[in-house]
Design a protein around this motif. Structure first.
Motif, PDB file in Angstrom:
ATOM      1  N   GLU A   1      87.718  71.040  76.022  1.00  0.00           N
ATOM      2  CA  GLU A   1      87.625  70.601  77.417  1.00  0.00           C
ATOM      3  C   GLU A   1      88.398  69.301  77.627  1.00  0.00           C
ATOM      4  O   GLU A   1      89.123  69.143  78.618  1.00  0.00           O
ATOM      5  N   LYS A   2      88.235  68.370  76.699  1.00  0.00           N
ATOM      6  CA  LYS A   2      88.920  67.077  76.820  1.00  0.00           C
ATOM      7  C   LYS A   2      90.430  67.241  76.662  1.00  0.00           C
ATOM      8  O   LYS A   2      91.217  66.544  77.320  1.00  0.00           O
TER       9      LYS A   2
ATOM     10  N   ARG B   1      92.180  69.873  77.539  1.00  0.00           N
ATOM     11  CA  ARG B   1      92.670  70.440  78.805  1.00  0.00           C
ATOM     12  C   ARG B   1      92.735  69.358  79.883  1.00  0.00           C
ATOM     13  O   ARG B   1      93.676  69.312  80.679  1.00  0.00           O
ATOM     14  N   GLN B   2      91.752  68.487  79.896  1.00  0.00           N
ATOM     15  CA  GLN B   2      91.752  67.387  80.858  1.00  0.00           C
ATOM     16  C   GLN B   2      92.970  66.491  80.657  1.00  0.00           C
ATOM     17  O   GLN B   2      93.648  66.117  81.620  1.00  0.00           O
TER      18      GLN B   2
ATOM     19  N   GLN C   1      95.074  67.138  83.927  1.00  0.00           N
ATOM     20  CA  GLN C   1      94.705  66.097  84.895  1.00  0.00           C
ATOM     21  C   GLN C   1      95.443  64.790  84.629  1.00  0.00           C
ATOM     22  O   GLN C   1      96.031  64.207  85.540  1.00  0.00           O
ATOM     23  N   ASP C   2      95.412  64.347  83.385  1.00  0.00           N
ATOM     24  CA  ASP C   2      96.067  63.083  83.042  1.00  0.00           C
ATOM     25  C   ASP C   2      97.558  63.262  82.798  1.00  0.00           C
ATOM     26  O   ASP C   2      98.309  62.287  82.835  1.00  0.00           O
TER      27      ASP C   2
END
Length: 432
Positions: A91-92, A94-95, A99-100
């Protein structure tokens, strides 16, 4: 997909992206800060090992920024904590990528965390720099492996233990944490030992869960197992379980002169909170030790000590450097060099530019990135000292090319015969 095809992907990625067969790399704006991800457990069972890698990454980014950055642009790290939770790693990741919109990610420790994020990096065409030794059996176009493959750590360490120089072990107690890396590595080592004439009756495998703390019965079983012949313990215990294991060795008076332990996941950081006097003479196999004396390591240690003091990090003057920290440091610098060679942070361009990158590492060797996405690395074996450092007792003269596969796994056909080639590529020598 065959590994040969994977290697072709590493050099043809730009063409494949244009053809639409893989996702496009993240856009390169060409101005402003360059975001990069730091994906390490800062809480949970693996925090004891991974926190220092986060600290090393931030130190390295700050040093690069102070010297002008990358192509004149500052590096902006985005730090996330997957908390030793393997699905959360994905999950991190993918973030960070969606997103970042980071240009690259530096992170993971355990193989289960790396395998958790791998589909994300391959789906989104991101780049992961993985800084820890592992079981091999993987060559992803989206990962650069700056830690050791089995032929750069586990196999030569085992052969050392079998040699007269290493104590002439005849029986092997394989003790690990219950997940991918220990089980696969021990599968490789069992087949290697069998190829060397060691019978299964002289090999015992035991696994414990992450965070395990009661090693009283296991250490007692090691003592019993050792009564039937010269025995060594090969430890692939990961994380904070190493502390109670080594404490129990001391409690039961199991000394290295009786049954030596060689660890593949224990370095200076894991020993920092342990009374190491009862453990003197036990071994660890790595590609770097803090005790090495050379100009690059002197600079590396001073840089980290200054960073700890400047940022008032926990542990203060007692903080140490270790192998995965060096691998993190090397990986970040090679990424910087590749970006500057490619004149872009575009993933496909950086991937191609990474191949052949060289860096004068704190190990005292110049490391090179191979076309198989692994570093050429030296092999070293260190003995635990009373102060928690290691005396290097054995090392290779040169760096060794990684073989991220095993000729011992059933069905692995057409692979190099590592058994017969080991005496040639190790080029052993005793280190004073």
């Amino acid at each position: 997909m065959k590994r040969r095809s994977l290697l072709k992907l590493g050099t043809m990625s730009g063409a494949l992206a244009v053809a639409g067969r893989i996702p496009f790399a993240h856009a390169d704006t060409g101005s402003g800060p360059i975001k990069v991800g730091v994906l390490h457990s800062l809480s949970g069972t693996m925090a004891i090992s991974e926190t220092s890698l986060k600290d090393t990454a931030l130190m390295t980014f700050a040093d690069i920024n102070a010297k002008g950055g990358v192509m004149g642009r500052q590096i902006e790290p985005v730090v996330v904590d997957p908390a030793s939770n393997w699905p959360l790693f994905a999950e991190k990741a993918r973030q960070l990528l969606t997103q970042d919109k980071v240009a690259a990610v530096f992170g993971c420790w355990t193989s289960v965390s790396r395998k958790s994020v791998l589909p994300v990096f391959e789906e989104l065409n991101g780049l992961l720099y993985y800084p820890v030794q592992y079981e091999g059996e993987e060559m992803s176009r989206n990962v650069f492996y700056t830690g050791a493959a089995p032929n750069q750590q586990a196999i030569p360490a085992t052969e050392y233990l079998m040699s007269n120089e290493g104590g002439g072990a005849k029986r092997f107690f394989l003790l690990g944490t219950d997940y991918v890396y220990p089980r696969t590595t021990n599968k490789i080592l069992r087949a290697f030992l069998n190829a060397k004439g060691v019978q299964d009756a002289d090999i015992q495998e035991v696994y414990t869960p992450f965070g395990h703390s009661d090693y009283q019965t296991i250490v007692a079983n090691i003592k019993t197992f050792s009564q039937s012949g010269k025995t060594c313990v090969i430890s692939t215990i990961n994380g904070d379980s190493n502390v109670p294991f080594y404490k129990e060795l001391g409690n039961q008076g199991l000394k290295a002169t009786d049954v030596p332990v060689v660890a593949f996941s224990v370095g200076e950081e894991e020993l920092r909170g342990i009374d190491t006097k009862p453990l003197v003479g036990n071994l660890a196999a790595w590609n770097y030790f803090m005790s090495l004396r050379n100009p690059e390591n002197t600079k590396f240690k001073a840089m980290f000590a200054d960073w700890v003091k400047k940022n008032n990090l926990p542990g203060g003057s007692k903080r140490v450097t270790n192998d995965p920290m060096e691998a993190t440091f090397v990986g970040i610098h090679m990424w910087k060099q590749a970006v500057e060679k490619a004149k872009s942070t575009d993933v496909d361009k950086v991937r191609v530019a990474m191949i052949g990158q060289e860096f004068a590492a704190p190990s005292g060797y110049t490391l090179k990135m191979d076309g198989n996405h692994h570093l050429w690395k030296p092999v070293m074996i260190g003995e635990v000292r009373a102060d928690g450092q290691f005396n290097v007792v054995w090392r290779t003269r040169t760096t060794i090319r990684a073989q991220p596969w095993s000729p011992y796994i059933p069905g692995d056909k057409g692979k190099p015969d590592v058994v017969s080639s080991i005496p040639d590529f190790l080029r052993r020598r005793r280190v004073a």
